[in-house]
Design a protein around this motif. Structure first.
Motif, mmCIF file in Angstrom:
data_model
loop_
_atom_site.group_PDB
_atom_site.id
_atom_site.type_symbol
_atom_site.label_atom_id
_atom_site.label_comp_id
_atom_site.label_asym_id
_atom_site.label_seq_id
_atom_site.Cartn_x
_atom_site.Cartn_y
_atom_site.Cartn_z
ATOM 1 N N GLN A 65 0.866 -1.135 -0.160
ATOM 2 C CA GLN A 65 -0.009 0.133 0.035
ATOM 3 C C GLN A 65 0.878 1.152 0.169
ATOM 4 N N GLU A 66 1.935 1.298 0.825
ATOM 5 C CA GLU A 66 2.773 2.323 0.709
ATOM 6 C C GLU A 66 3.589 2.941 -0.450
ATOM 7 N N VAL A 67 3.909 1.783 -1.321
ATOM 8 C CA VAL A 67 4.670 1.725 -2.353
ATOM 9 C C VAL A 67 3.638 2.261 -3.677
ATOM 10 N N GLN A 68 2.428 1.582 -3.265
ATOM 11 C CA GLN A 68 1.459 2.161 -4.354
ATOM 12 C C GLN A 68 1.123 3.685 -4.220
ATOM 13 N N GLU A 69 0.912 4.013 -3.089
ATOM 14 C CA GLU A 69 0.825 5.386 -2.896
ATOM 15 C C GLU A 69 1.795 6.543 -3.303
ATOM 16 N N GLN A 70 3.103 6.012 -2.953
ATOM 17 C CA GLN A 70 4.175 6.609 -3.439
ATOM 18 C C GLN A 70 4.307 6.667 -4.915
ATOM 19 N N ALA A 71 4.130 5.597 -5.476
ATOM 20 C CA ALA A 71 4.393 5.573 -7.019
ATOM 21 C C ALA A 71 3.187 6.635 -7.801
ATOM 22 N N SER A 72 1.977 6.242 -7.041
ATOM 23 C CA SER A 72 0.812 7.055 -7.959
ATOM 24 C C SER A 72 1.291 8.714 -7.565
ATOM 25 N N LEU A 73 1.876 9.095 -6.425
ATOM 26 C CA LEU A 73 2.093 10.504 -6.191
ATOM 27 C C LEU A 73 3.442 10.836 -7.306
#
Length: 483
Positions: A65-73
């Motif tokens: 979830q954390e990597v998904q959020e950072q990659a999306s940003l």
């Protein structure tokens, strides 16, 4: 040596080289962010899922979830930094191509894309900070982007398709199909390419292809528009206030010189085009991130298969346009079927939790590219040949603007909703299809349609003055567009 009036090789090789990198960039960023956030190597597996090699327990879910959020940003920042320069350059170059020639709107974006790909190769080879790619996006956008390139190519085709009508529709749809087929071939190979030689190999191959297509565009592609130095054009080049004034003046004349009914039609079609593009681009931009996330957790091989299958949409959309055009179906009906196809496909994606379901979700969206080609052709037929650059500049501007805004919005929403329902953004895209469908209904209610005859409609209205030196215009078929 006499050049060739063939822009199709430029589009084909550009699509192939660009799509060698397009699915890989989010994967590269994703892996680098994973390493930074977890201090561990990204889990690469020969299985159908990378989740099998991830750490067990609650940490696994938290890391994903954390990597998904950072990659999306990261994707959001890239879109924001490249949006404004690309918008301005697209509007300027494609409109100016009415006077300076179409190649200026084709060559410069090719040079910018090559510059960005070389930056990818440099960051990958030297293991530089991944956020340097944001600066590369900004720099390459100063040369224009995909919208600039496609705007120049579509205007080039419109110049050659003087007959308009079905011929123009099919040729524009043919360019869309070519983009899909070549990008599909590239996407199919990316997973194997990545696994065999890493990220550097695809990036180097892409750069070589882009250098080749740039040479073709500069030295072999023939110009379709003669430079007009004596009638108010800026002979010193693209810079200067005269060029900017000319750009806005051409777009203004395109609307001001049209009658009220024709102007209403053009505005409605433009709104349909932009609202549909908003839903389409925003949702497609998140497909790779969605596939990397749980419960799918696709490997690079599966992502390549998925991207290749997605690009077959272009082939089926071209076949659909050709079939419906041959049968004499209303162009508005073709647009409606494409909108419904996108809505059905995105709804299927939102509920796809297994690999077979995710592959099958591509089937309902197989006709979702049809509206773009048909709407471009419809708008091109209702303006004069001397205004094609202004039209496609406006379309490219609208497309780039909606692409950046929708990508920013969808990435923000995805980052906010990925923890409780990753498929929310795809349901949102399906719901947004109500807007172009409603506008299409307004066109039908107003009784404005585009006929399916082979002949083209003249674009000039009776009240538009004829420029000095222009050939007399034949208005005998102008009423074919308006019912």
């Amino acid at each position: 040596m006499k050049g060739l009036y063939l822009v199709e090789p430029v589009v084909a090789l550009y699509a192939f080289s660009t799509y060698l990198t397009y699915p890989l960039v989010p994967q590269y960023v994703y892996r680098r962010l994973w390493q930074q956030l977890t201090n561990s190597t990204y889990p690469v597996s020969d299985n159908t899922s990378t989740c099998a090699n991830a750490s067990d327990g609650d940490n696994r879910t938290f890391y994903f979830q954390e990597v998904q959020e950072q990659a999306s940003l990261f994707s959001l920042y890239s879109q924001i930094l490249s949006a404004a320069p690309s918008l301005l350059v697209t509007l300027l170059l494609v409109a100016y191509s009415d006077r300076a020639g179409r190649k200026v709107a084709i060559v410069l974006p090719l040079a910018g894309t090559l510059l960005y790909t070389l930056s990818l190769l440099l960051v990958t080879s030297l293991r530089l900070n991944v956020y340097l790619l944001l600066g590369a996006s900004l720099l390459s956008s100063l040369f224009g982007g995909l919208g600039t390139f496609l705007g120049g190519c579509f205007a080039y085709v419109a110049d050659l398709s003087g007959g308009g009508g079905r011929g123009m529709t099919l040729r524009i749809a043919g360019l869309d199909m070519m983009i899909g087929l070549l990008s599909g071939a590239a996407a199919l190979s990316t997973g194997y390419f990545l696994r065999a030689v890493g990220f550097g190999g695809p990036f180097l191959t892409s750069a070589a292809c882009q250098a080749l297509v740039l040479l073709y565009a500069v030295f072999i592609l023939e110009e379709t528009v003669g430079r007009q130095d004596g009638d108010g054009a800026d002979p010193g080049g693209l810079g200067g206030r005269a060029a900017v004034r000319q750009m806005f003046s051409a777009i203004y004349r395109m609307f001001a010189g049209a009658g009220s009914q024709r102007r209403t039609l053009l505005l409605l079609l433009l709104l349909i085009f932009t609202s549909f593009s908003f839903a389409s681009v925003g949702s497609f931009s998140l497909m790779v991130l969605y596939e990397l996330n749980e419960p799918l957790c696709w490997t690079e091989i599966l992502i390549g298969y998925g991207a290749a299958l997605s690009t077959t949409v272009f082939l089926f959309s071209f076949a659909g346009v050709a079939a419906f055009t041959y049968c004499g179906a209303s162009q508005l009906l073709v647009v409606l079927m494409g909108i419904l196809s996108l809505a059905a496909g995105m709804t299927a994606v939102a509920f796809s939790k297994t690999t077979p379901m995710m592959f099958l979700a591509r089937v309902p969206m197989s006709l979702s590219i049809m509206p773009f080609a048909v709407l471009r052709s419809m708008m091109s037929q209702i303006i004069s040949k001397s205004e094609q650059g202004a039209l496609f500049a406006l379309l490219s501007f609208a497309e780039v603007l909606t692409a950046n805004v929708s990508a920013a919005l969808f990435n923000t929403l995805y980052a906010a909703t990925v923890s409780w329902y990753p498929g929310f953004v795809f349901l949102l895209a399906a719901g947004l299809c109500v807007i172009p469908t409603t506008l299409l209904g307004v066109v039908c209610v107003l009784g404005v349609d585009v006929a399916g005859e082979d002949g083209t409609a003249a674009a000039n209205d009776h009240e538009r003055p004829q420029a000095d030196g222009d050939a007399p215009q034949d208005h005998s078929d102008r009423d074919q567009l308006l019912k």
